[in-house]
Design an enzyme around this catalytic site. Structure first.
Site, PDB file in Angstrom:
ATOM      1  N   LYS A 272       0.835  -0.918  -0.024  1.00 55.45           N
ATOM      2  CA  LYS A 272       0.007   0.568   0.334  1.00 55.45           C
ATOM      3  C   LYS A 272       0.804   1.371   0.120  1.00 55.45           C
ATOM      4  O   LYS A 272       1.796   1.325   0.584  1.00 55.45           O
ATOM      5  CB  LYS A 272      -0.835   0.338   1.334  1.00 55.45           C
ATOM      6  CG  LYS A 272      -1.650  -1.100   1.530  1.00 55.45           C
ATOM      7  CD  LYS A 272      -2.930  -0.630   2.163  1.00 55.45           C
ATOM      8  CE  LYS A 272      -3.914  -1.848   2.469  1.00 55.45           C
ATOM      9  NZ  LYS A 272      -4.697  -1.104   1.499  1.00 55.45           N
ATOM     10  N   ARG A 346     -10.696 -10.790   0.899  1.00 55.42           N
ATOM     11  CA  ARG A 346     -11.653 -12.444   0.389  1.00 55.42           C
ATOM     12  C   ARG A 346     -10.846 -13.096   0.332  1.00 55.42           C
ATOM     13  O   ARG A 346     -11.803 -13.860   0.615  1.00 55.42           O
ATOM     14  CB  ARG A 346     -12.217 -11.557  -1.036  1.00 55.42           C
ATOM     15  CG  ARG A 346     -11.165 -11.572  -1.731  1.00 55.42           C
ATOM     16  CD  ARG A 346     -11.247 -10.880  -3.022  1.00 55.42           C
ATOM     17  NE  ARG A 346     -10.746  -9.012  -2.500  1.00 55.42           N
ATOM     18  CZ  ARG A 346     -11.464  -8.270  -4.069  1.00 55.42           C
ATOM     19  NH1 ARG A 346     -11.418  -8.405  -4.961  1.00 55.42           N
ATOM     20  NH2 ARG A 346     -10.834  -6.670  -3.122  1.00 55.42           N
TER      21      ARG A 346
HETATM   22  N1  BES Z   1      -8.724  -3.969   3.904  1.00 52.30           N
HETATM   23  C1  BES Z   1      -8.622  -3.201   1.975  1.00 52.30           C
HETATM   24  C2  BES Z   1      -9.547  -2.462   1.920  1.00 52.30           C
HETATM   25  C3  BES Z   1      -9.903  -0.599   3.135  1.00 52.30           C
HETATM   26  C4  BES Z   1     -10.084   0.629   1.852  1.00 52.30           C
HETATM   27  C5  BES Z   1     -10.420  -0.864   4.323  1.00 52.30           C
HETATM   28  C6  BES Z   1      -9.659   1.579   2.713  1.00 52.30           C
HETATM   29  C7  BES Z   1     -10.401   0.728   4.847  1.00 52.30           C
HETATM   30  C8  BES Z   1     -10.287   1.992   4.207  1.00 52.30           C
HETATM   31  C9  BES Z   1      -8.201  -4.182   1.674  1.00 52.30           C
HETATM   32  O1  BES Z   1      -7.504  -5.263   2.202  1.00 52.30           O
HETATM   33  C10 BES Z   1      -7.736  -3.661   0.149  1.00 52.30           C
HETATM   34  O2  BES Z   1      -6.505  -3.393   0.356  1.00 52.30           O
HETATM   35  N2  BES Z   1      -8.697  -4.414  -0.743  1.00 52.30           N
HETATM   36  C11 BES Z   1      -8.216  -3.443  -1.894  1.00 52.30           C
HETATM   37  C12 BES Z   1      -8.116  -4.223  -2.837  1.00 52.30           C
HETATM   38  C13 BES Z   1      -7.939  -4.441  -4.338  1.00 52.30           C
HETATM   39  C14 BES Z   1      -6.452  -4.400  -4.314  1.00 52.30           C
HETATM   40  C15 BES Z   1      -8.769  -4.632  -5.612  1.00 52.30           C
HETATM   41  C16 BES Z   1      -8.996  -1.922  -2.410  1.00 52.30           C
HETATM   42  O3  BES Z   1     -10.273  -1.707  -1.898  1.00 52.30           O
HETATM   43  O4  BES Z   1      -7.690  -1.555  -2.812  1.00 52.30           O
HETATM   44 MN    MN Z   2      -5.622  -5.328   1.353  1.00 52.33          MN
END
Ligand code: BES
Ligand code: MN
Ligand code: ZN
Length: 492
Positions: A272, A346
Site C-alpha cells: 500500500k 476476501r
Molecule cells: N483493507 C483494505 C480495504 C480498505 C481500504 C479498508 C480503505 C479501509 C479503508 C483491503 O484489504 C484492500 O486493500 N482492498 C483493496 C482491493 C484491491 C487490491 C482490489 C482496495 O480496496 O484497494
Molecule cells: Mn488489503
C-alpha cells in the site's frame, strides 16, 4: 459505569446537570419537563428563547446554573431539532454529545428527563447506549490523559418500568465500546494471537458462550490454503476463532456471523502507499464487531443459535510473503490466482465461509473492511450491503434501520462474474478497476452458494476521520447493534 433509571419528579433529581430536550421552536411539542422549567425559571427561559441562544437546534446546549425550584446544580437545554425528524438514533447522538460536553465542563453526575411520550423502550435503550458511546475515549495509550471530568453516574428520569430497555442499552453500549477499543489497538500490540486472547477473555467473562480456536496446524490439516497464504508473510500465527451461542431451546435456524480480522494490512508484496497506511490497524473492525455482538448476545439471550467465525491474520511483507501470481487452494477445493496480495480480506473470508457452511449455519452475514471502492461509492455514511436472497436481506435491513445504522443495497448480478476470470486458476482475487466493491462481494458469493447471505462492507463506516459531537474520531463500532437486533428479532 452503568446507566440507571429514576422515576422521581425532575425537580427532585440531585445531579451536577439535568438535561432537558428542547425541540425546535417551530411546532415544539408539549412537554411536562419543559413546562416545569418555565414554571420556576420563566424569565431565564424567555430570555434565552428570544435572544436566539436556545432555539432547539440539534446539539445546541444552553446552561442555567442554580435553577430555581430544582435540586440539580445545572439545567441544560439540549437542542433536539425538529420534532417531526426526531427518532431513537437522534436521541442516541444527542445524549452522547451531552456526555462529551459535560466531561469537559466538570459535570460528573448527569440525568436526562424523558417525557412520557418519548419514554419508549427503543428511545430509552438508545439513550443509555448514547451515554456509553459518548463516554468512550481513545487515549488508552496516552500516559497523560486528555483533560476531562470522568462521568460518575447517569440517570434516565422517566415514569414507568423500563428496566429491560436500560439493561439492553447498557449491554449494547458496552459491546460497541469493546469493539471500538479492539479496532483502535495498533498492529504491533494487537496481533492475531492477542486478538485470540481478547476473544478468550470475553468468552470467559460471559455466560453461555463456547470458544474453539483453530490454529495454523489445524487449518493446514483442513486445507485452508487461501487463508494461510495471506498469513505466511507474518511472524504472528493466524487463527480462525469460532464462538458459539446456543439458546436454551434449540432453534431450527442457525445464524453465522463472519468477521474479517486482519490485524494490520500492509498490502503485502502489492504494498500500500505510505499515506494513511497507519489506519490499516482497523482492518480487523469486522471481526471486532462480531466479537462485540457476541458479548451482547450472551447477555441478552436471543432465541436463535448464533456462531461467530473470525479469521485473523496479519497481511505482512517479508521473505516468506505470498507473491502476485501465486495460486492457492481454498478449503472448498476451488483454486485462486492471487493477482494482488492487497485483496487479502476476501482470501481469508472464503475459507471462514466454507467452514461456517460445514458447521451447519442456515443464514450468514459477513462484515469486513473489504474495499476502498466502497468508500468511493458510498463515502463514510452508508455500509455497502450485498446479498443473494431478498427475504434475509430485508431482515438485516430492518434491523439496521431500527438501530439507525445506514446500509445501502448494492447490486450483485451474475454479469460481474466475468470480471474475476483467471487464465490459470478457477478464479482471480481481483476484478480490475471498475465496480471494486461489487467484484469483492461477488468473489465471496462464489463460496457462499445458496445459503441466504448478506455481506457488509464497512471500509468507509468502521472508522470516523473527524471528531463528532457524540464520538471521538476513531473506530465507530458499526454493525454491533444491527447484529444484536437481528438475533433478538429472529422470527420464531
Ligand atoms: N483493507 C483494505 C480495504 C480498505 C481500504 C479498508 C480503505 C479501509 C479503508 C483491503 O484489504 C484492500 O486493500 N482492498 C483493496 C482491493 C484491491 C487490491 C482490489 C482496495 O480496496 O484497494
Ligand atoms: Mn488489503
Ligand atoms: Zn484489508
Amino acid at each position: 459505569m452503568q446507566v440507571t433509571l429514576s422515576n422521581a419528579p425532575i425537580t427532585a433529581i440531585v445531579a451536577d446537570a439535568l438535561l432537558v430536550l428542547q425541540f425546535d421552536a417551530d411546532l415544539r411539542p408539549a412537554s411536562a419537563s419543559y413546562d416545569a422549567i418555565r414554571a420556576s425559571n420563566a424569565q431565564w427561559l424567555a430570555d434565552v428563547e428570544t435572544s436566539g441562544e436556545a432555539g432547539g437546534k440539534p446539539f445546541e446546549t444552553t446552561v442555567l446554573h442554580r435553577p430555581q425550584g430544582f435540586q440539580a446544580k445545572r439545567l441544560i437545554l439540549l437542542g433536539a431539532g425538529k420534532a417531526a425528524k426526531f427518532d431513537s438514533a437522534t436521541l442516541r447522538r444527542l445524549v452522547g454529545a451531552a456526555v462529551r460536553k459535560a466531561k469537559s465542563n466538570g459535570a460528573a453526575n448527569l440525568a436526562l428527563a424523558l417525557d412520557p411520550a418519548l419514554a419508549t423502550a427503543e428511545n430509552i435503550a438508545a439513550a443509555a447506549e448514547g451515554v456509553h458511546i459518548g463516554n468512550h475515549e481513545v487515549d488508552a495509550h496516552k500516559s497523560k490523559k486528555d483533560e476531562r471530568t470522568e462521568l460518575a453516574s447517569f440517570a434516565i428520569v422517566a415514569a414507568g418500568d423500563h428496566a429491560a430497555a436500560v439493561h439492553q442499552g447498557n449491554v449494547l453500549g458496552e459491546a460497541q465500546n469493546f469493539t471500538r477499543f479492539l479496532a483502535n489497538e495498533p498492529g504491533n500490540i494487537l496481533t492475531p494471537p492477542v486478538l485470540v486472547a481478547h476473544a478468550r477473555a470475553m468468552v470467559a467473562a460471559s455466560e453461555g458462550l463456547e470458544i474453539d480456536v483453530l490454529d495454523k496446524d489445524r487449518m493446514t490439516q483442513l486445507g485452508m490454503g487461501s487463508l494461510l497464504g495471506v498469513a505466511q508473510g507474518s511472524p504472528h500465527p493466524p487463527s480462525l476463532i469460532v464462538i458459539r451461542y446456543t439458546p436454551a431451546t434449540p432453534s431450527k435456524d442457525h445464524l453465522g456471523l463472519v468477521g474479517k480480522a486482519v490485524t494490520f494490512d500492509t498490502g503485502g508484496v502489492s504494498i500500500k502507499p505510505a499515506d494513511g497506511m497507519e489506519k490499516m490497524k482497523y482492518d480487523m473492525a469486522g471481526g471486532a464487531a462480531v466479537l462485540g455482538a457476541m458479548q451482547a448476545i450472551a447477555k441478552l439471550k436471543p432465541a436463535v443459535a448464533v456462531t461467530a467465525f473470525i479469521p485473523t491474520v496479519e497481511n505482512a511483507i517479508g521473505g516468506n510473503a505470498q507473491r502476485p501470481g501465486d495460486i492457492v487452494t481454498s478449503l472448498s477445493g476451488k483454486t485462486i490466482e492471487v493477482l494482488n496480495t492487497d485483496a487479502e480480506g476476501r482470501l481469508i473470508l472464503v475459507d471462514a465461509i466454507e467452514y461456517a457452511k460445514r458447521q451447519g449455519v442456515t443464514h450468514m452475514v459477513d462484515v469486513a473492511t473489504l474495499t476502498g471502492a466502497v468508500v468511493v461509492a458510498l463515502g463514510h455514511i452508508h455500509v455497502g450491503l450485498f446479498s443473494n436472497e431478498d427475504g434475509f436481506r430485508q431482515q438485516v435491513q430492518s434491523s439496521a434501520a431500527r438501530q439507525g445504522e445506514k446500509m445501502w443495497h448494492m447490486p450483485l448480478d451474475d454479469e460481474y462474474r466475468e470480471y474475476l476470470k483467471s487464465a490459470y486458476a478457477d478464479i482471480g482475487n481481483i476484478g480490475g478497476r471498475w465496480g471494486g466493491a461489487i467484484t469483492a462481494a461477488y468473489f465471496l458469493k462464489e463460496w457462499v452458494g445458496d445459503t441466504p447471505w448478506v455481506h457488509l462492507d464497512i471500509a468507509g463506516t468502521g472508522w470516523i476521520d473527524d471528531n463528532k459531537p457524540y464520538m471521538p474520531k476513531g473506530p465507530s463500532g458499526v454493525c454491533v447493534r444491527t447484529f444484536v437486533d437481528l438475533a433478538l428479532s429472529w422470527p420464531a
